[in-house]
Scaffold this active site. Sequence first.
Site, PDB file in Angstrom:
ATOM      1  N   GLY A  12       0.779  -1.231   0.000  1.00 54.99           N
ATOM      2  CA  GLY A  12       0.000   0.000   0.000  1.00 54.99           C
ATOM      3  C   GLY A  12       0.812   1.283   0.000  1.00 54.99           C
ATOM      4  N   SER A  13       2.015   1.254  -0.583  1.00 55.56           N
ATOM      5  CA  SER A  13       2.799   2.499  -0.556  1.00 55.56           C
ATOM      6  C   SER A  13       2.144   3.581  -1.419  1.00 55.56           C
ATOM      7  CB  SER A  13       4.249   2.242  -0.988  1.00 55.56           C
ATOM      8  OG  SER A  13       4.338   1.910  -2.350  1.00 55.56           O
ATOM      9  N   ARG A  65     -15.747 -14.836  -9.466  1.00 57.58           N
ATOM     10  CA  ARG A  65     -15.398 -13.412  -9.336  1.00 57.58           C
ATOM     11  C   ARG A  65     -16.624 -12.562  -9.023  1.00 57.58           C
ATOM     12  NH1 ARG A  65     -10.125 -12.541 -10.974  1.00 57.58           N
ATOM     13  NH2 ARG A  65      -9.292 -14.188 -12.274  1.00 57.58           N
ATOM     14  N   MET A  90      -4.605  -6.469  -7.162  1.00 53.87           N
ATOM     15  CA  MET A  90      -4.117  -7.479  -8.105  1.00 53.87           C
ATOM     16  C   MET A  90      -5.184  -8.501  -8.491  1.00 53.87           C
ATOM     17  SD  MET A  90      -1.213  -6.127  -8.530  1.00 53.87           S
ATOM     18  CE  MET A  90      -0.149  -7.263  -9.414  1.00 53.87           C
ATOM     19  N   ARG A  91      -6.433  -8.116  -8.529  1.00 56.18           N
ATOM     20  CA  ARG A  91      -7.497  -8.994  -9.017  1.00 56.18           C
ATOM     21  C   ARG A  91      -8.015  -8.470 -10.350  1.00 56.18           C
ATOM     22  NH1 ARG A  91      -6.810 -13.424  -7.226  1.00 56.18           N
ATOM     23  NH2 ARG A  91      -8.886 -14.044  -7.893  1.00 56.18           N
ATOM     24  N   ILE A  92      -8.257  -9.391 -11.262  1.00 58.46           N
ATOM     25  CA  ILE A  92      -8.937  -9.036 -12.510  1.00 58.46           C
ATOM     26  C   ILE A  92     -10.399  -8.727 -12.177  1.00 58.46           C
ATOM     27  CG2 ILE A  92      -9.689  -9.918 -14.766  1.00 58.46           C
ATOM     28  CD1 ILE A  92      -6.834 -10.008 -14.994  1.00 58.46           C
ATOM     29  N   ASN A 107      -6.535   3.505 -12.107  1.00 58.71           N
ATOM     30  CA  ASN A 107      -5.573   2.449 -11.781  1.00 58.71           C
ATOM     31  C   ASN A 107      -4.169   2.961 -12.053  1.00 58.71           C
ATOM     32  OD1 ASN A 107      -4.592  -0.241 -11.202  1.00 58.71           O
ATOM     33  ND2 ASN A 107      -4.314  -0.523 -13.411  1.00 58.71           N
ATOM     34  N   HIS A 109      -0.391   1.544 -13.045  1.00 57.22           N
ATOM     35  CA  HIS A 109       0.231   0.351 -13.624  1.00 57.22           C
ATOM     36  C   HIS A 109       1.720   0.621 -13.844  1.00 57.22           C
ATOM     37  CE1 HIS A 109       0.383  -3.403 -15.829  1.00 57.22           C
ATOM     38  NE2 HIS A 109       1.132  -2.800 -16.725  1.00 57.22           N
ATOM     39  N   GLU A 174       5.893   6.542  -9.169  1.00 55.99           N
ATOM     40  CA  GLU A 174       4.470   6.257  -8.949  1.00 55.99           C
ATOM     41  C   GLU A 174       3.946   7.132  -7.815  1.00 55.99           C
ATOM     42  OE1 GLU A 174       3.222   2.112  -8.735  1.00 55.99           O
ATOM     43  OE2 GLU A 174       5.048   1.486  -9.752  1.00 55.99           O
TER      44      GLU A 174
HETATM   45  C1  GAR Z   1       2.841  -0.824  -7.698  1.00 57.64           C
HETATM   46  O1  GAR Z   1       4.084  -0.886  -8.357  1.00 57.64           O
HETATM   47  C2  GAR Z   1       1.712  -0.778  -8.712  1.00 57.64           C
HETATM   48  O2  GAR Z   1       2.019  -0.037  -9.862  1.00 57.64           O
HETATM   49  C3  GAR Z   1       1.563  -2.238  -9.046  1.00 57.64           C
HETATM   50  O3  GAR Z   1       1.680  -2.899  -7.814  1.00 57.64           O
HETATM   51  C4  GAR Z   1       2.556  -2.134  -6.964  1.00 57.64           C
HETATM   52  C5  GAR Z   1       1.853  -1.920  -5.644  1.00 57.64           C
HETATM   53  O4  GAR Z   1       2.712  -1.350  -4.697  1.00 57.64           O
HETATM   54  N1  GAR Z   1       0.295  -2.492  -9.671  1.00 57.64           N
HETATM   55  C6  GAR Z   1       0.091  -3.437 -10.595  1.00 57.64           C
HETATM   56  O5  GAR Z   1       0.971  -4.179 -10.979  1.00 57.64           O
HETATM   57  C7  GAR Z   1      -1.316  -3.505 -11.123  1.00 57.64           C
HETATM   58  N2  GAR Z   1      -1.422  -4.437 -12.202  1.00 57.64           N
HETATM   59  P1  GAR Z   1       2.127  -0.649  -3.394  1.00 57.64           P
HETATM   60  O6  GAR Z   1       1.179  -1.684  -2.732  1.00 57.64           O
HETATM   61  O7  GAR Z   1       3.331  -0.410  -2.544  1.00 57.64           O
HETATM   62  O8  GAR Z   1       1.417   0.584  -3.807  1.00 57.64           O
END
Ligand code: GAR
Length: 196
Positions: A12-13, A65, A90-92, A107, A109, A174
Amino acid sequence: MKRVAILISGGGSNMLELLRDMAEGGYAEAVLVASNDPAAKGLEKAAAQGVPVAAVDHRPFGGDREAFEAVLTRKIDATRPDILCLAGFMRILTPGFIRRYEGRMLNIHPSLLPKYPGLHTHARALAAGDTEAGCTVHEVTAELDAGPLLGQARVPVLPGDTEDTLAARVLTLEHQLYPQVLRRFAAGDRTPVHLG
Ligand code: GAR
């Protein structure tokens, strides 16, 4: 003030950066942080900031789902969000879920979309010999990782980069990009933010 719900699956950063920016900017209020993983570290971090949290474990639903999303949707809708931010969720998602929140779901990515939708983005960028990498914030539409662009940030790929060093460099970006996009979006401005 806009009401924002955030969905996470892990640390969750990005979510924490969104919370920080909303608190600093006063333009939105975090009404929920929810996860499909009850053990997601981000849930504790959000709760520690006084944000309501919810966990809906997807595993008991097997591959159903729709049934998973029906429970998640009830939790989300109870908080009446104007905007839903996916932040490492990370769920579709099914078309029904996407339709329900279309136009108000974002979102982040970890690639320069349209390059590398899906998983293992950094490994794929390195394998392709790319000289730059980055991240994208987009609106969520029916096609995976392909909705309208709301922001993009670029970083160089450096000699000797590994998946981990590149991921860390992109993650720093990000954290800058997502809050800037959310601020604009909350103000009704969908002009893409470009960094780097
Ligand atoms: C982040 O790098 C985000 O872009 C990626 O997961 C990480 C979550 O980090 N998202 C995906 O890959 C979505 N398909 P976080 O929990 O530290 O924010």
